[in-house]
Write a protein that holds these residues in place. Sequence first.
Motif, PDB file in Angstrom:
ATOM      1  N   GLU A   1       9.574   6.618 -22.316  1.00  0.00           N
ATOM      2  CA  GLU A   1      10.675   6.023 -23.067  1.00  0.00           C
ATOM      3  C   GLU A   1      10.307   4.626 -23.561  1.00  0.00           C
ATOM      4  OE1 GLU A   1      14.060   7.525 -23.672  1.00  0.00           O
ATOM      5  OE2 GLU A   1      12.466   9.019 -23.511  1.00  0.00           O
ATOM      6  N   PHE A   2       9.689   3.835 -22.698  1.00  0.00           N
ATOM      7  CA  PHE A   2       9.261   2.499 -23.114  1.00  0.00           C
ATOM      8  C   PHE A   2       8.264   2.584 -24.268  1.00  0.00           C
ATOM      9  CE2 PHE A   2      10.176   0.808 -18.595  1.00  0.00           C
ATOM     10  CZ  PHE A   2      11.384   0.274 -18.989  1.00  0.00           C
ATOM     11  N   THR A   3       7.340   3.524 -24.161  1.00  0.00           N
ATOM     12  CA  THR A   3       6.322   3.677 -25.202  1.00  0.00           C
ATOM     13  C   THR A   3       6.956   4.041 -26.537  1.00  0.00           C
ATOM     14  OG1 THR A   3       4.689   4.378 -23.562  1.00  0.00           O
ATOM     15  CG2 THR A   3       4.237   4.925 -25.857  1.00  0.00           C
ATOM     16  N   LYS A   4       7.922   4.949 -26.504  1.00  0.00           N
ATOM     17  CA  LYS A   4       8.562   5.383 -27.741  1.00  0.00           C
ATOM     18  C   LYS A   4       9.391   4.285 -28.393  1.00  0.00           C
ATOM     19  CE  LYS A   4      10.121   8.861 -25.534  1.00  0.00           C
ATOM     20  NZ  LYS A   4      10.953  10.035 -25.173  1.00  0.00           N
ATOM     21  N   LEU A   5       9.766   3.306 -27.614  1.00  0.00           N
ATOM     22  CA  LEU A   5      10.491   2.173 -28.183  1.00  0.00           C
ATOM     23  C   LEU A   5       9.548   1.154 -28.826  1.00  0.00           C
ATOM     24  CD1 LEU A   5      13.150   1.588 -25.371  1.00  0.00           C
ATOM     25  CD2 LEU A   5      13.509   2.595 -27.636  1.00  0.00           C
ATOM     26  N   GLY A   6       8.264   1.450 -28.782  1.00  0.00           N
ATOM     27  CA  GLY A   6       7.295   0.539 -29.376  1.00  0.00           C
ATOM     28  C   GLY A   6       6.900  -0.599 -28.473  1.00  0.00           C
ATOM     29  N   LEU A   7       7.264  -0.528 -27.183  1.00  0.00           N
ATOM     30  CA  LEU A   7       6.893  -1.578 -26.237  1.00  0.00           C
ATOM     31  C   LEU A   7       5.446  -1.394 -25.797  1.00  0.00           C
ATOM     32  CD1 LEU A   7      10.122  -1.520 -24.035  1.00  0.00           C
ATOM     33  CD2 LEU A   7       9.558  -3.146 -25.847  1.00  0.00           C
ATOM     34  N   ARG A   8       4.848  -2.475 -25.393  1.00  0.00           N
ATOM     35  CA  ARG A   8       3.470  -2.412 -24.911  1.00  0.00           C
ATOM     36  C   ARG A   8       3.471  -1.914 -23.469  1.00  0.00           C
ATOM     37  NH1 ARG A   8      -0.037  -6.230 -22.716  1.00  0.00           N
ATOM     38  NH2 ARG A   8       1.345  -7.994 -23.164  1.00  0.00           N
ATOM     39  N   THR A   9       2.677  -0.890 -23.200  1.00  0.00           N
ATOM     40  CA  THR A   9       2.656  -0.274 -21.871  1.00  0.00           C
ATOM     41  C   THR A   9       1.249  -0.243 -21.286  1.00  0.00           C
ATOM     42  OG1 THR A   9       2.526   1.895 -22.953  1.00  0.00           O
ATOM     43  CG2 THR A   9       4.712   1.154 -22.243  1.00  0.00           C
ATOM     44  N   ASP A  10       0.535  -1.348 -21.460  1.00  0.00           N
ATOM     45  CA  ASP A  10      -0.836  -1.408 -20.927  1.00  0.00           C
ATOM     46  C   ASP A  10      -1.061  -2.683 -20.111  1.00  0.00           C
ATOM     47  OD1 ASP A  10      -0.740  -3.309 -22.892  1.00  0.00           O
ATOM     48  OD2 ASP A  10      -2.516  -2.625 -23.984  1.00  0.00           O
ATOM     49  N   ALA A  11       0.014  -3.250 -19.564  1.00  0.00           N
ATOM     50  CA  ALA A  11      -0.084  -4.569 -18.930  1.00  0.00           C
ATOM     51  C   ALA A  11      -0.822  -4.554 -17.604  1.00  0.00           C
ATOM     52  CB  ALA A  11       1.321  -5.151 -18.719  1.00  0.00           C
ATOM     53  N   VAL A  12      -0.904  -3.397 -16.944  1.00  0.00           N
ATOM     54  CA  VAL A  12      -1.538  -3.320 -15.626  1.00  0.00           C
ATOM     55  C   VAL A  12      -2.788  -2.465 -15.732  1.00  0.00           C
ATOM     56  CG1 VAL A  12      -1.199  -2.862 -13.177  1.00  0.00           C
ATOM     57  CG2 VAL A  12       0.774  -3.410 -14.611  1.00  0.00           C
ATOM     58  N   GLU A  13      -3.900  -3.107 -15.964  1.00  0.00           N
ATOM     59  CA  GLU A  13      -5.182  -2.413 -16.094  1.00  0.00           C
ATOM     60  C   GLU A  13      -5.107  -1.273 -17.106  1.00  0.00           C
ATOM     61  OE1 GLU A  13      -6.305  -1.250 -12.172  1.00  0.00           O
ATOM     62  OE2 GLU A  13      -6.771  -3.287 -11.529  1.00  0.00           O
ATOM     63  N   GLY A  14      -4.441  -1.543 -18.217  1.00  0.00           N
ATOM     64  CA  GLY A  14      -4.352  -0.566 -19.285  1.00  0.00           C
ATOM     65  C   GLY A  14      -3.256   0.464 -19.115  1.00  0.00           C
ATOM     66  N   THR A  15      -2.411   0.318 -18.094  1.00  0.00           N
ATOM     67  CA  THR A  15      -1.338   1.274 -17.851  1.00  0.00           C
ATOM     68  C   THR A  15      -0.016   0.536 -17.669  1.00  0.00           C
ATOM     69  OG1 THR A  15      -1.224   1.357 -15.418  1.00  0.00           O
ATOM     70  CG2 THR A  15      -3.069   2.501 -16.467  1.00  0.00           C
ATOM     71  N   PRO A  16       1.105   1.262 -17.647  1.00  0.00           N
ATOM     72  CA  PRO A  16       2.386   0.623 -17.340  1.00  0.00           C
ATOM     73  C   PRO A  16       2.692   0.626 -15.850  1.00  0.00           C
ATOM     74  CG  PRO A  16       2.770   2.847 -18.101  1.00  0.00           C
ATOM     75  CD  PRO A  16       1.279   2.643 -18.120  1.00  0.00           C
ATOM     76  N   PHE A  17       1.767   1.111 -15.018  1.00  0.00           N
ATOM     77  CA  PHE A  17       2.057   1.349 -13.614  1.00  0.00           C
ATOM     78  C   PHE A  17       1.390   0.330 -12.697  1.00  0.00           C
ATOM     79  CE2 PHE A  17       1.879   5.745 -15.499  1.00  0.00           C
ATOM     80  CZ  PHE A  17       3.261   5.857 -15.656  1.00  0.00           C
ATOM     81  N   GLN A  18       2.201  -0.380 -11.924  1.00  0.00           N
ATOM     82  CA  GLN A  18       1.694  -1.256 -10.874  1.00  0.00           C
ATOM     83  C   GLN A  18       1.806  -0.473  -9.559  1.00  0.00           C
ATOM     84  OE1 GLN A  18       3.982  -4.735  -9.588  1.00  0.00           O
ATOM     85  NE2 GLN A  18       2.101  -5.953  -9.621  1.00  0.00           N
ATOM     86  N   ASN A  19       0.696   0.074  -9.119  1.00  0.00           N
ATOM     87  CA  ASN A  19       0.688   0.956  -7.960  1.00  0.00           C
ATOM     88  C   ASN A  19       0.574   0.168  -6.660  1.00  0.00           C
ATOM     89  OD1 ASN A  19       0.482   3.785  -9.214  1.00  0.00           O
ATOM     90  ND2 ASN A  19      -1.154   2.672 -10.261  1.00  0.00           N
ATOM     91  N   PHE A  20       1.232   0.673  -5.620  1.00  0.00           N
ATOM     92  CA  PHE A  20       1.094   0.103  -4.275  1.00  0.00           C
ATOM     93  C   PHE A  20       1.407   1.191  -3.263  1.00  0.00           C
ATOM     94  CE2 PHE A  20       5.341  -0.710  -5.840  1.00  0.00           C
ATOM     95  CZ  PHE A  20       6.184  -0.431  -4.774  1.00  0.00           C
ATOM     96  N   LYS A  21       1.057   0.940  -2.022  1.00  0.00           N
ATOM     97  CA  LYS A  21       1.220   1.922  -0.951  1.00  0.00           C
ATOM     98  C   LYS A  21       2.442   1.595  -0.100  1.00  0.00           C
ATOM     99  CE  LYS A  21      -2.771   4.163  -1.604  1.00  0.00           C
ATOM    100  NZ  LYS A  21      -2.861   5.606  -1.907  1.00  0.00           N
ATOM    101  N   ILE A  22       3.063   2.665   0.417  1.00  0.00           N
ATOM    102  CA  ILE A  22       4.181   2.505   1.329  1.00  0.00           C
ATOM    103  C   ILE A  22       4.122   3.644   2.336  1.00  0.00           C
ATOM    104  CG2 ILE A  22       5.752   3.807  -0.153  1.00  0.00           C
ATOM    105  CD1 ILE A  22       8.011   1.993   0.796  1.00  0.00           C
ATOM    106  N   SER A  23       4.516   3.366   3.567  1.00  0.00           N
ATOM    107  CA  SER A  23       4.479   4.377   4.616  1.00  0.00           C
ATOM    108  C   SER A  23       5.410   5.534   4.267  1.00  0.00           C
ATOM    109  CB  SER A  23       4.881   3.771   5.964  1.00  0.00           C
ATOM    110  OG  SER A  23       4.918   4.759   6.968  1.00  0.00           O
ATOM    111  N   LEU A  24       4.886   6.739   4.328  1.00  0.00           N
ATOM    112  CA  LEU A  24       5.660   7.923   3.973  1.00  0.00           C
ATOM    113  C   LEU A  24       6.108   8.703   5.201  1.00  0.00           C
ATOM    114  CD1 LEU A  24       6.770   9.941   1.922  1.00  0.00           C
ATOM    115  CD2 LEU A  24       4.498  11.002   1.842  1.00  0.00           C
TER     116      LEU A  24
END
Length: 841
Positions: free
Chosen positions: A187-210
Amino acid sequence: MNRPTVRISPGGTRRGNSAPAVRRVRSVSPPAWAVKTDFCLTALGDSLRIESPRTAGPTPPFWPSRPPHFARTSRLSRNRMSRHIRTASRAGATSWGHAAIGFALLAATGAFLASRPQTARADDTAVATAKGSVAKDADAKDAAANNAALVEERLFSSVKYLASDELEGRGIGTKGLDAAAFFLAAEFTKLGLRTDAVEGTPFQNFKISLRTQLGPKESNRLAFVVPKGEADKTETVDLELGKSFTPLAVGGSAKFDLPLVFAGYGITAKDEGYDDYAGIDVKDKAVVILRHNPQVDQPGGLFTTGHGPSRHATFDTKISNAYQHGAALVILVNGSAEIEKQIAGHQRRWLESTDKLAAAHAEFKKIENPTSEQLAKHREETTKLSDEIKKYAQRWQDATDPLLEFERAGSDNNGRKIPVVFCTRAAADRVIKAALGKDLATIEREIDAGAPAAASVTGTEGGQKATSDASVSTPPVATEPAEAKPDDGNSKKLPKPTPRSAALGVCRAVGETAVTREDASVKNVIAVLDGEGPLADETVVIGAHYDHLGRGGSGSLARGSTDIHNGADDNASGTAALLEVARSLATEKNEGPRRRIVFMAFSAEERGLIGSAYYVNNPVFPLEKTVAMLNMDMVGRVSDNKLIVQGADTADEFKAWVEKANETALFKLTHQPGGFGPSDHASFYPKRIPVMHFFTGLHSDYHRPSDDYDKVDVAGMRKVVEMVTYVATQVAEKPERPTFREGKQPAPRRGGGDRPYFGSIPDFGEPVDGLKISGVTKDGPAAKGGLQGGDIITMLGDNKIGNLEDFDAALRKFKAGDKISVAVKRKDEALKLEVTVEEPR
């Protein structure tokens, strides 16, 4: 290499198929994140859709089978596409994916306009409700009403999808949470927003206990070393895993060979004048602790609350208290009251089942000539009752000394490394009898009776029993019975219980535990509307969390429910509003805003603001140049036209902007002071960033499976969107950044709790050995004592601190006005500070 491409369709259909035909018009490289995640952008008629190029059949499980609304290609003007292309080309090579999106959307727009009449059209999902296009000559009022209808339709569509069963309650570790993340990125991409802010992606990944699991059998061992009878002689008694003992998920993994200490019920209750740890040393030792509390279930008992178990009886409190006193291993054991309660319950159910069986036989005998149907029904009924009788008989037998299930005390150790095991009463009794000369039942009765302790409990050295004052807990015994706490209004006074804690001589606990923890990878979703001009390197953050509770668990208020908790208001509403604010700001004008606007959808908020805390500890854009954070959490249930806005006092300019925006919205505003609260804005405020939090209030569906999409108020949501959009525009466009102010903190409230006020803000962003704080309240006790954001509290008085639960339990041992010694780790420096705590708040 087969690379994903952007494919454009003029909107035709294949013969015999209603789906739009896909005709390749142009091939360009998609954004880097789409390549990395094996996705491609596809324009189908009026809509844009992300697909997996390697999936020829069904839609991938992590992508919605029926995506909701998509932005019309025609709404993105040629000028705007050109601006995105120019912005990307100026940004350099890392933004070529963004430039490709601009070229692709520009091409899509041309293809679409060439094949369709040049009239305004509603989004695909809004056509049914829009009732046709707005005529070019319609007056402004009709146009505004139609636009409002479209906004509300998009909001409803997004909430409906995000809160659908398909997304599994957006719980940590579910495919539905990933599907929501990819949906937002698309959805962000289709709005013309930039989606490469985190190492070329829109995703800031992190770990959490599952989840937590028990390790291999050979790595989970427990044995007791006990006196053998002769002087200096001992024997080792091995316990069988799953029958005599089990490690618990709330504990850590470790090998141990430790002296044993009996610590009664493991309670330290200053207000009640009861302390199982008084007079004993448990540092670097194993403690044996009984469940519950003295005089359990007895009206008038010292710990009887009249409204459920005492907080001193909880597993967390017992484990935390042992940890604070320096114990290296916790061994929990059933109390006699627990066993008697379970036996009585199973016995009652067994008797009820036998009575029902007898009654069923009696009724059947009244039938002189039963039919085959009656015979079959009677056989089915008696078989069912017989099975129940067998089941309750087995449970009755097992209840004589039941083991606790692996996750019964909780599934997370909250950063503590101390191992925790549960053993049968029979196994613990063998140690207690050998060391003290009496069994647990006798000691429990003595504790409840409150008899003098000095001469009644003995320790054993070298197999010889001998009284030892040094090893026995002997606090002063009350000469008058304690004042009874009311239970049902007719409680009698009971004697004040007296601890019977003691070191267990030569007895030791030997073994190891292996508890494995599986982590889940989760992601914040970040999209950027770049600024233009001299203020372009300053940042405005607009955020909402998109995770929820999945199928319930510890955060659910529907105890025991495993139904999907869809979280329509919490927080599909805020997430949908975030998308609509992004749409408004991205399509407002051709040139960019003065300041960069960053849209953030946070994950793991329900676990304790973890996603936003991770961001502020690992910022993508400098925090010192982040001028404000606007947060939306639960904005879908406007009641009586009320809107709660917290944090308007954290910047000089905020309140005037909110009031101006409300001239149109006409909400009944409730302003709450300060920037700390139970949502993601609280992670930014300690970094001296002005914050505002928008919230429509709690309701009876909160954190329950009944929080469904059909209950949201989209008209109210639209007004929240308009207000946030207005405030965001002011923040982004004003020449001066908002002026940060320390918001006022709530005034002390009398009688509202038993924990004095400390004034620190926990940091949930990363696990540490201690309690890390993200900040301190202005002029609060912690600030006056010299604590700072980033400090790790390791000791509070004489209490060792391993996490927030330890801190909370330790703080309750003090009262307002007490001066507390606080051990703090500040980077590589160890500090000793002093904090004078205040009245509860």
